[in-house]
Design an enzyme around this catalytic site. Structure first.
Site, PDB file in Angstrom:
ATOM      1  N   LYS A  96       8.387  -6.068   9.177  1.00  0.00           N
ATOM      2  CA  LYS A  96       7.097  -6.037   9.882  1.00  0.00           C
ATOM      3  C   LYS A  96       6.280  -7.248   9.454  1.00  0.00           C
ATOM      4  O   LYS A  96       6.159  -7.544   8.265  1.00  0.00           O
ATOM      5  CB  LYS A  96       6.357  -4.743   9.517  1.00  0.00           C
ATOM      6  CG  LYS A  96       5.393  -4.256  10.576  1.00  0.00           C
ATOM      7  CD  LYS A  96       6.087  -3.819  11.853  1.00  0.00           C
ATOM      8  CE  LYS A  96       5.485  -2.560  12.441  1.00  0.00           C
ATOM      9  NZ  LYS A  96       6.310  -2.070  13.566  1.00  0.00           N
ATOM     10  N   THR A 144      10.870  -0.574  11.059  1.00  0.00           N
ATOM     11  CA  THR A 144       9.769  -1.496  10.717  1.00  0.00           C
ATOM     12  C   THR A 144       8.454  -0.734  10.632  1.00  0.00           C
ATOM     13  O   THR A 144       7.553  -1.121   9.898  1.00  0.00           O
ATOM     14  CB  THR A 144       9.671  -2.675  11.710  1.00  0.00           C
ATOM     15  OG1 THR A 144       9.193  -2.210  12.961  1.00  0.00           O
ATOM     16  CG2 THR A 144      11.000  -3.382  11.872  1.00  0.00           C
ATOM     17  N   ARG A 152     -11.483 -46.529   2.964  1.00  0.00           N
ATOM     18  CA  ARG A 152     -11.307 -45.758   4.200  1.00  0.00           C
ATOM     19  C   ARG A 152     -11.730 -44.316   3.969  1.00  0.00           C
ATOM     20  O   ARG A 152     -11.929 -43.885   2.823  1.00  0.00           O
ATOM     21  CB  ARG A 152      -9.848 -45.808   4.681  1.00  0.00           C
ATOM     22  CG  ARG A 152      -8.887 -45.115   3.746  1.00  0.00           C
ATOM     23  CD  ARG A 152      -7.467 -45.017   4.301  1.00  0.00           C
ATOM     24  NE  ARG A 152      -6.595 -44.317   3.359  1.00  0.00           N
ATOM     25  CZ  ARG A 152      -5.323 -44.021   3.591  1.00  0.00           C
ATOM     26  NH1 ARG A 152      -4.751 -44.377   4.727  1.00  0.00           N
ATOM     27  NH2 ARG A 152      -4.607 -43.373   2.676  1.00  0.00           N
ATOM     28  N   GLN A 200       0.468 -40.394  -0.774  1.00  0.00           N
ATOM     29  CA  GLN A 200       1.668 -40.141  -1.574  1.00  0.00           C
ATOM     30  C   GLN A 200       1.347 -40.101  -3.068  1.00  0.00           C
ATOM     31  O   GLN A 200       1.735 -39.186  -3.791  1.00  0.00           O
ATOM     32  CB  GLN A 200       2.707 -41.253  -1.318  1.00  0.00           C
ATOM     33  CG  GLN A 200       3.463 -41.151  -0.014  1.00  0.00           C
ATOM     34  CD  GLN A 200       2.805 -41.859   1.155  1.00  0.00           C
ATOM     35  OE1 GLN A 200       1.589 -42.021   1.194  1.00  0.00           O
ATOM     36  NE2 GLN A 200       3.599 -42.256   2.133  1.00  0.00           N
ATOM     37  N   HIS A 253      -6.705 -38.801  10.610  1.00  0.00           N
ATOM     38  CA  HIS A 253      -7.291 -40.130  10.755  1.00  0.00           C
ATOM     39  C   HIS A 253      -8.690 -40.101  11.381  1.00  0.00           C
ATOM     40  O   HIS A 253      -8.964 -39.308  12.279  1.00  0.00           O
ATOM     41  CB  HIS A 253      -6.377 -41.012  11.619  1.00  0.00           C
ATOM     42  CG  HIS A 253      -4.962 -41.057  11.117  1.00  0.00           C
ATOM     43  ND1 HIS A 253      -4.618 -41.510   9.862  1.00  0.00           N
ATOM     44  CD2 HIS A 253      -3.790 -40.689  11.708  1.00  0.00           C
ATOM     45  CE1 HIS A 253      -3.300 -41.434   9.712  1.00  0.00           C
ATOM     46  NE2 HIS A 253      -2.782 -40.928  10.812  1.00  0.00           N
TER      47      HIS A 253
HETATM   48  O1  LIG Z   1      -1.811 -42.789   2.492  1.00  0.00           O
HETATM   49  C1  LIG Z   1      -1.148 -43.187   3.470  1.00  0.00           C
HETATM   50  N1  LIG Z   1       0.204 -43.133   3.432  1.00  0.00           N
HETATM   51  C2  LIG Z   1       0.996 -43.554   4.453  1.00  0.00           C
HETATM   52  O2  LIG Z   1       2.247 -43.496   4.385  1.00  0.00           O
HETATM   53  C3  LIG Z   1       0.334 -44.070   5.595  1.00  0.00           C
HETATM   54  N2  LIG Z   1       0.784 -44.581   6.784  1.00  0.00           N
HETATM   55  C4  LIG Z   1      -0.299 -44.910   7.502  1.00  0.00           C
HETATM   56  O3  LIG Z   1      -0.275 -45.405   8.676  1.00  0.00           O
HETATM   57  N3  LIG Z   1      -1.438 -44.631   6.817  1.00  0.00           N
HETATM   58  C5  LIG Z   1      -1.069 -44.125   5.610  1.00  0.00           C
HETATM   59  N4  LIG Z   1      -1.783 -43.668   4.552  1.00  0.00           N
END
Ligand SMILES: O=c1[nH]c(=O)c2[nH]c(=O)[nH]c2[nH]1
Length: 299
Positions: free
Chosen positions: A11, A57, A175, A227, A255
């Site tokens: 469920k 269930t 940014r 990353q 973005h």
């Molecule tokens: O922090 C980011 N990692 C990316 O791999 C990536 N690729 C992208 O176009 N902008 C960003 N920003």
């Protein structure tokens, strides 16, 4: 001759609310969405229309309520383990219970500067998640945070990436960074229900720690990339909670595009003059990582 490669059933979307009434009049509320999927010797129900191994269930849903009444529902890891253990102990032919518990936010109201004893509000779409796989001999638990939407208006950069004939993105040293945090942490496998019981205080501490590390790292670091920032978050969480095997993040890069408004009376709205941006609903970057405490092979 075809055969069943994998089968599970149960469920989903069982909504549960529990109140704890304390002696001083304070009430504590928990609202969850629960899913239980069972695996085991159930193939004949698919292949031979033999329902004899099927725990309906509907009964699974009833059990979710009964176990919520019998046991604490916080921390959710403990409730998930009690619930799953019930199915594998009660039914010999059920080998594994997959339990998902999503806990929704009900944050206590502050009225006239004081915490209100029984009134709450939903302060965002963030949820606390638990996915537990309970088998006869072990309990694997993954905890997490989902839907925590964050934004920083500066303190994020992205440069030094591959530039070739496919590249249009300019390098940036300042940014906007926004993401919807999906973070998870996998506990070292528990060997019994009592091992989970013993770990009880650790579950809330890990959740609080992961949440505050996520926000503090996000806020304080001048991020070179999603990353690298998410990797640092994983490292800190692994360091804080020794009982974890892995930590993972899935972060969309939401973005915010600059808008060139120079066509209107030469208005400056790019680079250091950018003030009005266009938030994008898609496409978005999507960056994922799992960090293991020890060297682990990449899947
Ligand atoms: O922090 C980011 N990692 C990316 O791999 C990536 N690729 C992208 O176009 N902008 C960003 N920003």
């Amino acid at each position: 001759m075809p055969s069943i490669a994998a089968a599970r059933y149960g469920k989903d979307n069982v909504r549960v609310y529990k109140v704890e009434r304390q002696a001083d009049g304070t009430q504590i509320v928990t609202e969850m969405t629960v899913c239980v999927l069972l695996e085991g010797e159930i193939d004949v129900s698919y292949t031979k229309a033999d329902n004899s191994p099927v725990v309906a269930t509907d009964s699974i849903k009833n059990t979710i309520y009964i176990k919520a009444k019998e046991h604490p529902v916080t921390p959710p890891e403990l409730y998930a383990a009690y619930l799953g253990t019930h199915f594998v102990e009660k039914y010999a032919h059920i080998h594994t219970a997959n339990v998902s518990v999503i806990t929704h936010r009900w944050t206590r109201m502050t009225i006239d500067g004081k915490p209100h004893p029984h009134s709450f509000y939903r302060d965002g779409s963030e949820v606390r998640t638990v996915e537990a796989k309970i088998s006869k001999n072990n309990i694997a638990i993954r905890s997490g945070i989902n839907g925590l939407l964050v934004l920083k208006s500066t303190g994020s950069q992205f440069h030094g990436f591959v530039r070739d004939e496919f590249t249009t993105l300019p390098e940036v040293w300042d940014r906007i960074l926004s993401t919807d945090v999906d973070c998870g942490w996998a506990w070292k496998t528990f060997t019994s229900m009592s091992a989970v019981e013993e770990a009880t205080p650790k579950f809330n501490r890990a959740w609080e720690g992961a949440r505050s590390i996520t926000m503090k790292t996000f806020a304080e670091e001048n991020s070179p990339s999603v990353q690298n920032t998410m990797y640092k978050m994983c490292e800190s969480i692994l360091e804080l909670v020794p009982e974890l095997d892995t930590v993972n993040y899935k972060l969309p890069n939401k973005h915010y595009f600059e808008i060139d408004l120079s066509w209107h009376k030469g208005i400056k709205n790019t680079g250091k003059d950018a003030e009005v941006y266009a938030p994008q609903s898609g496409p978005n970057g999507l960056i994922e990582v799992t960090v293991a405490r020890s060297q682990a092979s990449k899947l």
